[in-house]
Design an enzyme around this catalytic site. Sequence first.
Site, PDB file in Angstrom:
ATOM      1  N   HIS A   1       0.830  -1.196   0.000  1.00 39.36           N
ATOM      2  CA  HIS A   1       0.000   0.000   0.000  1.00 39.36           C
ATOM      3  C   HIS A   1       0.868   1.250   0.000  1.00 39.36           C
ATOM      4  O   HIS A   1       0.786   2.085   0.901  1.00 39.36           O
ATOM      5  CB  HIS A   1      -0.956  -0.035   1.188  1.00 39.36           C
ATOM      6  CG  HIS A   1      -1.720  -1.327   1.257  1.00 39.36           C
ATOM      7  ND1 HIS A   1      -2.276  -1.825   2.390  1.00 39.36           N
ATOM      8  CD2 HIS A   1      -2.002  -2.225   0.284  1.00 39.36           C
ATOM      9  CE1 HIS A   1      -2.868  -2.978   2.126  1.00 39.36           C
ATOM     10  NE2 HIS A   1      -2.717  -3.247   0.854  1.00 39.36           N
TER      11      HIS A   1
HETATM   12  C1  LIG Z   1       0.304  -9.478  -1.906  1.00 42.31           C
HETATM   13  C2  LIG Z   1      -0.549  -8.269  -2.181  1.00 42.31           C
HETATM   14  C3  LIG Z   1      -1.821  -8.180  -1.630  1.00 42.31           C
HETATM   15  C4  LIG Z   1      -2.606  -7.053  -1.865  1.00 42.31           C
HETATM   16  N1  LIG Z   1      -3.865  -7.010  -1.358  1.00 42.31           N
HETATM   17  C5  LIG Z   1      -4.618  -5.904  -1.513  1.00 42.31           C
HETATM   18  C6  LIG Z   1      -5.933  -5.845  -0.984  1.00 42.31           C
HETATM   19  O1  LIG Z   1      -6.432  -6.810  -0.432  1.00 42.31           O
HETATM   20  N2  LIG Z   1      -6.626  -4.690  -1.117  1.00 42.31           N
HETATM   21  C7  LIG Z   1      -6.107  -3.599  -1.748  1.00 42.31           C
HETATM   22  O2  LIG Z   1      -6.768  -2.564  -1.780  1.00 42.31           O
HETATM   23  N3  LIG Z   1      -4.889  -3.655  -2.316  1.00 42.31           N
HETATM   24  C8  LIG Z   1      -4.148  -4.775  -2.216  1.00 42.31           C
HETATM   25  N4  LIG Z   1      -2.923  -4.852  -2.794  1.00 42.31           N
HETATM   26  C9  LIG Z   1      -2.487  -3.727  -3.617  1.00 42.31           C
HETATM   27  C10 LIG Z   1      -3.134  -3.826  -4.990  1.00 42.31           C
HETATM   28  O3  LIG Z   1      -2.772  -5.034  -5.594  1.00 42.31           O
HETATM   29  C11 LIG Z   1      -2.689  -2.669  -5.830  1.00 42.31           C
HETATM   30  O4  LIG Z   1      -3.122  -1.506  -5.152  1.00 42.31           O
HETATM   31  C12 LIG Z   1      -3.290  -2.677  -7.219  1.00 42.31           C
HETATM   32  O5  LIG Z   1      -2.959  -3.816  -7.940  1.00 42.31           O
HETATM   33  C13 LIG Z   1      -2.810  -1.438  -7.933  1.00 42.31           C
HETATM   34  O6  LIG Z   1      -3.339  -1.381  -9.226  1.00 42.31           O
HETATM   35  P1  LIG Z   1      -2.507  -0.664 -10.367  1.00 42.31           P
HETATM   36  O7  LIG Z   1      -3.329  -0.727 -11.596  1.00 42.31           O
HETATM   37  O8  LIG Z   1      -2.056   0.652  -9.873  1.00 42.31           O
HETATM   38  O9  LIG Z   1      -1.202  -1.565 -10.520  1.00 42.31           O
HETATM   39  P2  LIG Z   1      -1.085  -3.079 -10.969  1.00 42.31           P
HETATM   40  O10 LIG Z   1      -2.379  -3.774 -10.802  1.00 42.31           O
HETATM   41  O11 LIG Z   1       0.073  -3.680 -10.288  1.00 42.31           O
HETATM   42  O12 LIG Z   1      -0.760  -2.982 -12.525  1.00 42.31           O
HETATM   43  C14 LIG Z   1       0.407  -2.367 -13.018  1.00 42.31           C
HETATM   44  C15 LIG Z   1       0.868  -3.108 -14.260  1.00 42.31           C
HETATM   45  O13 LIG Z   1       1.751  -2.268 -14.976  1.00 42.31           O
HETATM   46  C16 LIG Z   1       2.796  -3.079 -15.547  1.00 42.31           C
HETATM   47  N5  LIG Z   1       3.950  -2.210 -15.844  1.00 42.31           N
HETATM   48  C17 LIG Z   1       4.759  -1.582 -14.963  1.00 42.31           C
HETATM   49  N6  LIG Z   1       5.668  -0.836 -15.595  1.00 42.31           N
HETATM   50  C18 LIG Z   1       5.433  -0.976 -16.915  1.00 42.31           C
HETATM   51  C19 LIG Z   1       6.051  -0.421 -18.079  1.00 42.31           C
HETATM   52  N7  LIG Z   1       7.061   0.459 -18.007  1.00 42.31           N
HETATM   53  N8  LIG Z   1       5.569  -0.802 -19.284  1.00 42.31           N
HETATM   54  C20 LIG Z   1       4.530  -1.677 -19.393  1.00 42.31           C
HETATM   55  N9  LIG Z   1       3.923  -2.231 -18.310  1.00 42.31           N
HETATM   56  C21 LIG Z   1       4.356  -1.856 -17.085  1.00 42.31           C
HETATM   57  C22 LIG Z   1       3.059  -4.109 -14.463  1.00 42.31           C
HETATM   58  O14 LIG Z   1       3.702  -5.235 -14.986  1.00 42.31           O
HETATM   59  C23 LIG Z   1       1.638  -4.386 -13.951  1.00 42.31           C
HETATM   60  O15 LIG Z   1       1.041  -5.464 -14.634  1.00 42.31           O
HETATM   61  C24 LIG Z   1      -2.122  -5.987  -2.634  1.00 42.31           C
HETATM   62  C25 LIG Z   1      -0.864  -6.093  -3.219  1.00 42.31           C
HETATM   63  C26 LIG Z   1      -0.075  -7.226  -3.002  1.00 42.31           C
HETATM   64  C27 LIG Z   1       1.254  -7.319  -3.638  1.00 42.31           C
END
Ligand SMILES: Cc1cc2nc3c(=O)[nH]c(=O)nc-3n(C[C@H](O)[C@H](O)[C@H](O)COP(=O)(O)OP(=O)(O)OC[C@H]3O[C@@H](n4cnc5c(N)ncnc54)[C@H](O)[C@@H]3O)c2cc1C
Length: 587
Positions: free
Chosen positions: A514
């Site tokens: 987080h």
């Molecule tokens: C073990 C774990 C448990 C969690 N549990 C919770 C929960 O229960 N509740 C909660 O609210 N949050 C939880 N989280 C946090 C939650 O997973 C994230 O807040 C959420 O996935 C964020 O979404 P996002 O779209 O910002 O990033 P992500 O879902 O991580 O997506 C980002 C994507 O961008 C890609 N990427 C990065 N850089 C590049 C680049 N330069 N070019 C192309 N692609 C790229 C990555 O490979 C990834 O697939 C948890 C996280 C973890 C690790």
Amino acid sequence: MADPLVDVAIVGFGWTGAIIAEVLTAAGLNVVAFERGGWRNSSNDFGVPFDQDELRYMWRHHLFQNVAHTTLTFRNKVDEVALPMRRLGSFLPGAGVGGGGVHWNGQVWRFLPSDFAARSHNLERYGADVVTSSDMAIQDYPVSYAELEPHYDRFEYLCGVSGKAGNLNGAIQAGGNVFEGPRSREYPNPPLKMTYGPSLFGEAASSLGYHPFPHPAANMSRAYTNPLGVQLAQCTYCGFCEKFGCGNDSKASPQTTILPALMPRPNFKVRTYCEVMKVERTRDGRHATGVSYIDEDGVLSFQPASIVILSAFMLENVRLMLLSGIGPPYDPRTGAGTVGKNYSYQIVSSVNVFFDDKITNPFIGAGALGMMIDDFNGDNFDHRGLGFIGGGYIGALNTGARPIETHPVPEKTPKWGAEFKRAVASNYLKTVPIITHGSVMSHRGNFVDLDPRWRDQHGRPLLRMTFDFTENEHRMSDYLTDRAAEIGRAMGGREIRVNKRSGSYDIAPYQTTHTTGGAIMGSDPRTSALNRYMQSWDVPNVFVAGANAFPQNAGYNPMGTVAALTYMSADAIVSEYVKSPGPLVHA
Ligand SMILES: Cc1cc2nc3c(=O)[nH]c(=O)nc-3n(C[C@H](O)[C@H](O)[C@H](O)COP(=O)(O)OP(=O)(O)OC[C@H]3O[C@@H](n4cnc5c(N)ncnc54)[C@H](O)[C@@H]3O)c2cc1C
């Protein structure tokens, strides 16, 4: 090499990338998403029992960012030398289609209405001494809870969240979270079946006058079809959610909620194993022309686009802004500049309750199965005289107690050897863990920037993190832990073990993913990088979706609020930006 022009290039195809792609393609825009990792779906990649491989997923980090390719450097204070993380620890960013949404727990929270006014609310109630002490840099959100409510609701129905409302249109509901802001309707599914350990916590918390409720869970309490027509199955309580993909389609993820509806659309394409290097801009720097990316064969190409969405997880979003020159970098000495500012995290602690006569079977679990109290979150309690602001939830979460990861033992047990093994064997089935999950205030000295020394596999500077807990966080966490210990004692076990958080922040052990801030939203371009629609003040055809936008972290898991902000931004792109491209807010 240059590809044909598209309306929208999305960088990163995890939770936020999938949400935006769905809304924009439904409105008829031509969208291409770039994902640095590969394609994944439940039947091929997480089939039962393949997904319950604790060595592969938990310990060998199969789903996480590969630190041999890119990582970040870390230091607690500006006068220290930052060194690169060679193994992820404190947080675990994802890589591959679905991003962190594949291996998250499914804990879906809404922030409290007062969390959105973190600065003004606390100033009014507790005065300037508390809010401005030790270089606190908290700022209000430029959006309110009421504005986000329909978007929270949309995400909860997308994910089929199992829970019990505590406040329906202002009417308090027994059995739900009585502290939550008003919600317009019930959760789409009833709460998960509660297991023994959390039930004991709930009874003890009630006996002390607190208000326990079931954790809102994107783990299905029953079969569910979401508004996009995608079906999810009832959870089997296998206990392999956190850090694992779900082979049963019972945990909401981009794969189980959005992709079956999105992938067949002819105006959408995802390019896997394509890592975006940079957002390219016009000579005057005021307009993005598209993104440059390296594909699986190592070929560098340019994708022209009218709109660029950064949705690459908050750390990489901020790094891409810095690498691309979008917005002025933050300078902690002067406080000027915006990109990198108000990086924040959360502070956690725990209490274990050991029983002799109660078998709690902790291996029966789900990512968000538990009983919680919110009596000490945000400003739900009077902070006068306590010497801190902020708070967090306390609860007994039963996420599955995976056997290699989980070995609760009483204090003074040796850390290894025969006695340790005996203690694990006799306590594993008879323990209830209680956790506290607290906010961290934004501080002037906590920030991210580009590391002057260390580089990634392509020669680009790594992100450098400078972060430590302050006195405010330590006091708050100690206070929460003391409350958790009181509840633990009231549960009537043989003994408790209290694991307080002390000393400087340590990036090595896992805590939560987080991480927030770094490209925050606000109503003034001098103090924020993004406006209320997560649109860059400096380059208005760039939108930056993620927890980077939080000016101030709260005591909750972020994804509910990240998703709500993302829906609000996507709607504004469709209803306003596309019709009249340019800043959606005039400073
Ligand atoms: C073990 C774990 C448990 C969690 N549990 C919770 C929960 O229960 N509740 C909660 O609210 N949050 C939880 N989280 C946090 C939650 O997973 C994230 O807040 C959420 O996935 C964020 O979404 P996002 O779209 O910002 O990033 P992500 O879902 O991580 O997506 C980002 C994507 O961008 C890609 N990427 C990065 N850089 C590049 C680049 N330069 N070019 C192309 N692609 C790229 C990555 O490979 C990834 O697939 C948890 C996280 C973890 C690790």
